[in-house]
Enzyme design. Structure first.
Site, mmCIF file in Angstrom:
data_model
loop_
_atom_site.group_PDB
_atom_site.id
_atom_site.type_symbol
_atom_site.label_atom_id
_atom_site.label_comp_id
_atom_site.label_asym_id
_atom_site.label_seq_id
_atom_site.Cartn_x
_atom_site.Cartn_y
_atom_site.Cartn_z
ATOM 1 N N HIS A 185 4.343 -24.349 10.206
ATOM 2 C CA HIS A 185 3.176 -24.268 11.075
ATOM 3 C C HIS A 185 2.083 -25.211 10.564
ATOM 4 C CE1 HIS A 185 2.226 -20.918 8.096
ATOM 5 N NE2 HIS A 185 1.168 -21.691 7.995
HETATM 6 P P1 TYD Z 1 2.635 -16.106 8.413
HETATM 7 O O1 TYD Z 1 1.390 -16.908 8.332
HETATM 8 O O2 TYD Z 1 3.439 -16.179 9.671
HETATM 9 O O3 TYD Z 1 3.541 -16.466 7.150
HETATM 10 P P2 TYD Z 1 4.697 -17.607 7.029
HETATM 11 O O4 TYD Z 1 4.366 -18.659 8.041
HETATM 12 O O5 TYD Z 1 4.656 -18.098 5.637
HETATM 13 O O6 TYD Z 1 5.981 -16.891 7.308
HETATM 14 O O7 TYD Z 1 2.256 -14.583 8.164
HETATM 15 C C1 TYD Z 1 3.237 -13.572 8.183
HETATM 16 C C2 TYD Z 1 2.637 -12.310 8.775
HETATM 17 O O8 TYD Z 1 1.507 -11.855 8.025
HETATM 18 C C3 TYD Z 1 2.157 -12.473 10.217
HETATM 19 O O9 TYD Z 1 2.612 -11.344 10.953
HETATM 20 C C4 TYD Z 1 0.667 -12.419 10.141
HETATM 21 C C5 TYD Z 1 0.375 -11.666 8.863
HETATM 22 N N1 TYD Z 1 -0.828 -12.182 8.180
HETATM 23 C C6 TYD Z 1 -2.024 -11.492 8.264
HETATM 24 O O10 TYD Z 1 -2.116 -10.434 8.930
HETATM 25 N N2 TYD Z 1 -3.116 -11.963 7.595
HETATM 26 C C7 TYD Z 1 -3.061 -13.126 6.869
HETATM 27 O O11 TYD Z 1 -4.088 -13.520 6.266
HETATM 28 C C8 TYD Z 1 -1.829 -13.865 6.822
HETATM 29 C C9 TYD Z 1 -1.715 -15.149 6.057
HETATM 30 C C10 TYD Z 1 -0.743 -13.349 7.489
#
Ligand code: TYD
Length: 144
Positions: free
Chosen positions: A52
């Site tokens: 992303h």
């Molecule tokens: P995500 O940013 O999608 O992680 P990655 O891209 O590394 O897999 O985040 C995973 C999950 O965590 C998503 O459901 C959103 C939640 N999240 C929060 O609620 N608060 C935050 O600050 C972050 C970074 C993620």
């Protein structure tokens, strides 16, 4: 590419077995106001995450334990930065696509971010990212 590798201030006791201590201070050491911290843990070697870009967030990434590759993409080229030293920080500006690969099980990725969590400021589709980047780059070129 619009990222910067920074040295995180670190100290060690005279006895190397007593470990190190690293620190940064908001405003003084980080080039944006910190609104949020999060960290990723318990991931196995070979884990591939991210995929992303952020449209608003500035971030400081660091790896206090283990080794993680950060693949960065500005829509024109890709570069890999390895975070494998608790005293090394990576400052990412908004608008960079990122993927992370765990080189060792249990490596920890810590992130200090400039914005509160908002799923609306994420771009999770690569084609959409390329279109966004082209528009952003042409707007910035017009300003010059
Ligand atoms: P995500 O940013 O999608 O992680 P990655 O891209 O590394 O897999 O985040 C995973 C999950 O965590 C998503 O459901 C959103 C939640 N999240 C929060 O609620 N608060 C935050 O600050 C972050 C970074 C993620």
């Amino acid at each position: 590419m619009d990222y910067k590798i920074i040295d995180i201030k670190s100290t060690h006791y005279d006895d190397p077995k007593a470990g190190g201590l690293s620190f940064f201070e908001a405003e003084r050491d980080v080039p944006f106001p910190i609104r949020r911290m999060y960290w990723i843990y318990d991931a196995e070697k070979g884990t591939h995450r991210g995929f992303h870009a952020h449209t608003l967030n500035w971030q400081l990434l660091f790896c206090p334990h283990g080794s993680i590759d950060l693949i960065l993409d500005d829509g024109k080229s890709r570069e890999t930065v390895t975070l494998d030293d608790p005293a090394k920080g990576l400052v990412l500006t908004p608008g960079l696509w990122r993927e992370m690969i765990w080189n060792e099980t249990g490596s920890i990725l810590c992130v200090a971010a400039s914005e509160y969590y908002d799923p609306e400021e994420y771009i999770r589709d690569y084609d959409e990212f390329i279109a966004y980047r082209k528009k952003k780059d042409s707007m910035e070129n017009e300003k010059k």
